[in-house]
Write a protein that holds these residues in place. Structure first.
Motif, PDB file in Angstrom:
ATOM      1  N   ASN A 259       0.957  -1.039  -0.109  1.00 19.67           N
ATOM      2  CA  ASN A 259      -0.159   0.068  -0.220  1.00 19.67           C
ATOM      3  C   ASN A 259       1.158   1.875  -0.513  1.00 19.67           C
ATOM      4  N   PHE A 260       1.860   1.466   0.884  1.00 17.68           N
ATOM      5  CA  PHE A 260       2.915   2.545   0.641  1.00 17.68           C
ATOM      6  C   PHE A 260       3.520   2.721  -0.566  1.00 17.68           C
ATOM      7  N   ASP A 261       3.873   1.697  -1.295  1.00 18.87           N
ATOM      8  CA  ASP A 261       4.847   1.917  -2.406  1.00 18.87           C
ATOM      9  C   ASP A 261       3.789   2.262  -3.866  1.00 18.87           C
ATOM     10  N   GLN A 262       2.930   1.686  -3.660  1.00 23.54           N
ATOM     11  CA  GLN A 262       1.386   2.187  -4.406  1.00 23.54           C
ATOM     12  C   GLN A 262       0.946   3.311  -4.354  1.00 23.54           C
ATOM     13  N   HIS A 263       0.798   4.186  -2.875  1.00 23.06           N
ATOM     14  CA  HIS A 263      -0.426   5.014  -3.004  1.00 23.06           C
ATOM     15  C   HIS A 263       0.556   6.122  -2.481  1.00 23.06           C
ATOM     16  N   ALA A 264       1.732   5.997  -1.688  1.00 20.32           N
ATOM     17  CA  ALA A 264       2.294   6.508  -0.913  1.00 20.32           C
ATOM     18  C   ALA A 264       2.344   8.629  -2.139  1.00 20.32           C
TER      19      ALA A 264
END
Length: 245
Positions: free
Chosen positions: A207-212
């Motif tokens: 989630n971090f890598d896709q949406h940060a």
């Protein structure tokens, strides 16, 4: 002046204590930097089996320090660091948690809170949204509860926080409740802990890598808006914002 107390060590467990009670342990740029440095030290120390994150005063963390806010990239990096550090991070909460403080809890692997703890996602009341802290929160908490508390900013207690998945357990005596958890971590092998943590954090890290970057941009746009300026000014002046009827 340090906002983080000197680390303490007990049989493989290092405790990091947020120690800025004057501003309710709000996440200033300095505190974010100090906590990130301390976590780096724990990651590199082979004698550290796990990390406990706790606080002084009656507030675990009041969210972002509106007078000296951290760079959004730095805050995101800190939350991701807690998720990715190859050692379990356990939150010990005996006080209030607001806004960005919930992002720290969401990033921790295990968390326990006592009867004096209260929680609230107050961003909507300031003309903002829980944007970047959604990165660790939304994969872990109940979607219906997220909708309610994101939108209303209502306060809730430790029992409700455990029910919706924000924390692991609510207890009358936090240290007594955490004792078997910490003993279990001490009995696990370093390799076993690291490999097991990788399994349970994979979705959150994705989630971090896709949406940060998208959420950082959204947060910046909200902070720059006239409505947010009114909300934050009203908060600092201890009055209702203009939109409250």
């Amino acid at each position: 002046m340090s906002r983080l107390a000197p680390p303490t060590h007990d049989r493989g467990i290092t405790t990091l204590t947020l120690d800025s009670p004057a501003n309710r342990n709000a996440l200033s740029a300095a505190l974010v930097d100090e906590l990130a440095t301390a976590l780096d030290g724990c990651a590199a120390d082979d004698t550290v089996r796990a990390v406990v994150l706790t606080h002084t005063g009656n507030t675990f963390c009041a969210g972002a320090d509106l007078t000296a806010p951290p760079d959004p990239h730095a805050l995101v990096a800190l939350m991701r660091q807690i998720v990715a550090v190859p050692k379990p991070v356990v939150a010990r909460v005996t006080g209030h948690v607001r806004a960005g403080g919930l992002g720290l809890l969401g990033a921790c692997d295990i968390s326990a809170a006592g009867p004096g703890a209260t929680f609230a996602l107050t961003e909507s009341r300031l003309g903002l949204a829980p944007a970047v802290i959604s990165l660790p929160l939304l994969p872990r908490i109940d979607p219906r509860a997220a909708a309610r508390y994101y939108l209303t900013g209502e306060r809730f207690d430790a029992t409700e926080a455990a029910r919706i998945g924000l924390i692991t357990l609510a207890a009358e005596e936090v240290d007594k409740a955490l004792a078997p958890v910490l003993d279990g971590l001490r009995k696990a092998s370093p390799q076993g802990l690291t490999a097991s943590k990788e399994l349970v954090t994979a979705t959150v890290l994705k989630n971090f890598d896709q949406h940060a970057e998208d959420l950082i941009a959204r947060s910046a746009a909200l902070f720059a808006s006239a409505e947010a300026r009114e909300g934050m000014t009203a908060f600092l002046e201890r009055r209702e914002p203009a939109w409250v009827s």
